[in-house]
Design a protein around this motif. Structure first.
Motif, mmCIF file in Angstrom:
data_model
loop_
_atom_site.group_PDB
_atom_site.id
_atom_site.type_symbol
_atom_site.label_atom_id
_atom_site.label_comp_id
_atom_site.label_asym_id
_atom_site.label_seq_id
_atom_site.Cartn_x
_atom_site.Cartn_y
_atom_site.Cartn_z
ATOM 1 N N PHE A 100 98.187 58.918 7.207
ATOM 2 C CA PHE A 100 97.817 59.337 8.560
ATOM 3 C C PHE A 100 97.465 58.153 9.455
ATOM 4 C CE2 PHE A 100 96.609 62.802 5.669
ATOM 5 C CZ PHE A 100 97.494 63.766 6.134
ATOM 6 N N VAL A 101 97.052 57.051 8.859
ATOM 7 C CA VAL A 101 96.623 55.880 9.624
ATOM 8 C C VAL A 101 97.781 54.910 9.848
ATOM 9 C CG1 VAL A 101 95.050 53.907 9.639
ATOM 10 C CG2 VAL A 101 94.258 56.114 8.801
ATOM 11 N N VAL A 102 98.581 54.697 8.806
ATOM 12 C CA VAL A 102 99.701 53.758 8.882
ATOM 13 C C VAL A 102 100.985 54.575 8.970
ATOM 14 C CG1 VAL A 102 100.871 51.856 7.735
ATOM 15 C CG2 VAL A 102 98.404 52.136 7.464
ATOM 16 N N ASP A 103 101.815 54.263 9.946
ATOM 17 C CA ASP A 103 103.032 55.042 10.171
ATOM 18 C C ASP A 103 104.157 54.626 9.240
ATOM 19 O OD1 ASP A 103 101.931 56.518 12.222
ATOM 20 O OD2 ASP A 103 102.478 55.042 13.748
ATOM 21 N N GLY A 104 105.002 55.577 8.935
ATOM 22 C CA GLY A 104 106.256 55.305 8.252
ATOM 23 C C GLY A 104 106.140 55.034 6.767
ATOM 24 N N ASP A 105 107.126 54.277 6.296
ATOM 25 C CA ASP A 105 107.227 53.997 4.870
ATOM 26 C C ASP A 105 106.050 53.181 4.349
ATOM 27 O OD1 ASP A 105 109.617 55.334 4.745
ATOM 28 O OD2 ASP A 105 110.831 53.519 5.021
ATOM 29 N N GLN A 106 105.492 52.333 5.192
ATOM 30 C CA GLN A 106 104.378 51.506 4.747
ATOM 31 C C GLN A 106 103.171 52.371 4.384
ATOM 32 O OE1 GLN A 106 103.196 48.481 7.496
ATOM 33 N NE2 GLN A 106 101.836 47.485 6.031
ATOM 34 N N GLY A 107 102.902 53.404 5.144
ATOM 35 C CA GLY A 107 101.796 54.303 4.836
ATOM 36 C C GLY A 107 102.026 55.070 3.551
ATOM 37 N N VAL A 108 103.266 55.512 3.351
ATOM 38 C CA VAL A 108 103.589 56.251 2.133
ATOM 39 C C VAL A 108 103.470 55.346 0.912
ATOM 40 C CG1 VAL A 108 105.428 57.468 0.913
ATOM 41 C CG2 VAL A 108 105.048 57.891 3.344
ATOM 42 N N MET A 109 104.002 54.133 1.006
ATOM 43 C CA MET A 109 103.939 53.217 -0.131
ATOM 44 C C MET A 109 102.503 52.773 -0.420
ATOM 45 S SD MET A 109 106.857 53.280 -1.323
ATOM 46 C CE MET A 109 106.620 52.082 -2.599
ATOM 47 N N THR A 110 101.700 52.593 0.625
ATOM 48 C CA THR A 110 100.283 52.272 0.426
ATOM 49 C C THR A 110 99.595 53.417 -0.304
ATOM 50 O OG1 THR A 110 100.246 50.918 2.417
ATOM 51 C CG2 THR A 110 98.125 51.707 1.596
ATOM 52 N N SER A 111 99.895 54.623 0.096
ATOM 53 C CA SER A 111 99.301 55.787 -0.534
ATOM 54 C C SER A 111 99.707 55.887 -2.006
ATOM 55 C CB SER A 111 99.730 57.049 0.206
ATOM 56 O OG SER A 111 99.170 58.181 -0.381
ATOM 57 N N VAL A 112 100.963 55.650 -2.292
ATOM 58 C CA VAL A 112 101.435 55.707 -3.680
ATOM 59 C C VAL A 112 100.774 54.620 -4.521
ATOM 60 C CG1 VAL A 112 103.468 55.370 -5.145
ATOM 61 C CG2 VAL A 112 103.614 56.828 -3.116
ATOM 62 N N GLY A 113 100.718 53.404 -4.010
ATOM 63 C CA GLY A 113 100.107 52.311 -4.752
ATOM 64 C C GLY A 113 98.636 52.536 -5.030
ATOM 65 N N MET A 114 97.909 52.956 -4.016
ATOM 66 C CA MET A 114 96.479 53.221 -4.214
ATOM 67 C C MET A 114 96.269 54.418 -5.134
ATOM 68 S SD MET A 114 94.840 50.924 -2.757
ATOM 69 C CE MET A 114 93.990 50.279 -1.367
ATOM 70 N N GLY A 115 97.152 55.394 -5.061
ATOM 71 C CA GLY A 115 97.057 56.540 -5.955
ATOM 72 C C GLY A 115 97.248 56.143 -7.414
ATOM 73 N N VAL A 116 98.173 55.230 -7.672
ATOM 74 C CA VAL A 116 98.403 54.757 -9.040
ATOM 75 C C VAL A 116 97.170 54.031 -9.571
ATOM 76 C CG1 VAL A 116 99.745 53.107 -10.399
ATOM 77 C CG2 VAL A 116 100.903 54.665 -8.837
ATOM 78 N N VAL A 117 96.559 53.193 -8.747
ATOM 79 C CA VAL A 117 95.341 52.487 -9.169
ATOM 80 C C VAL A 117 94.218 53.486 -9.428
ATOM 81 C CG1 VAL A 117 93.574 50.827 -8.452
ATOM 82 C CG2 VAL A 117 95.974 50.364 -7.994
ATOM 83 N N SER A 118 94.102 54.483 -8.559
ATOM 84 C CA SER A 118 93.068 55.498 -8.731
ATOM 85 C C SER A 118 93.281 56.295 -10.018
ATOM 86 C CB SER A 118 93.058 56.439 -7.526
ATOM 87 O OG SER A 118 92.082 57.426 -7.679
#
Length: 57
Positions: free
Chosen positions: A27-45
């Motif tokens: 919701f904060v970062v637009d586009g693919d970068q936001g999705v990839m950030t979400s996926v990466g942080m989700g994996v760490v979590s």
């Protein structure tokens, strides 16, 4: 470094912080970068959550 990263308070911080960032990033970062950030942080979590469950008890 490994004993510090294996401590329960650090694992709880990694789990909760990365989960919150993963939920907010698209919701904060637009586009693919936001999705990839979400996926990466989700994996760490998820990794921290699994470590918490393994060291339980």
């Amino acid at each position: 470094m490994k004993p510090m990263l294996s401590s329960r308070p650090v694992l709880w911080f990694l789990f909760l912080f990365n989960l919150a960032v993963a939920a907010v990033a698209p919701f904060v970062v637009d586009g693919d970068q936001g999705v990839m950030t979400s996926v990466g942080m989700g994996v760490v979590s998820l990794g921290a959550g699994v470590s918490l469950l393994r060291t339980r008890g």
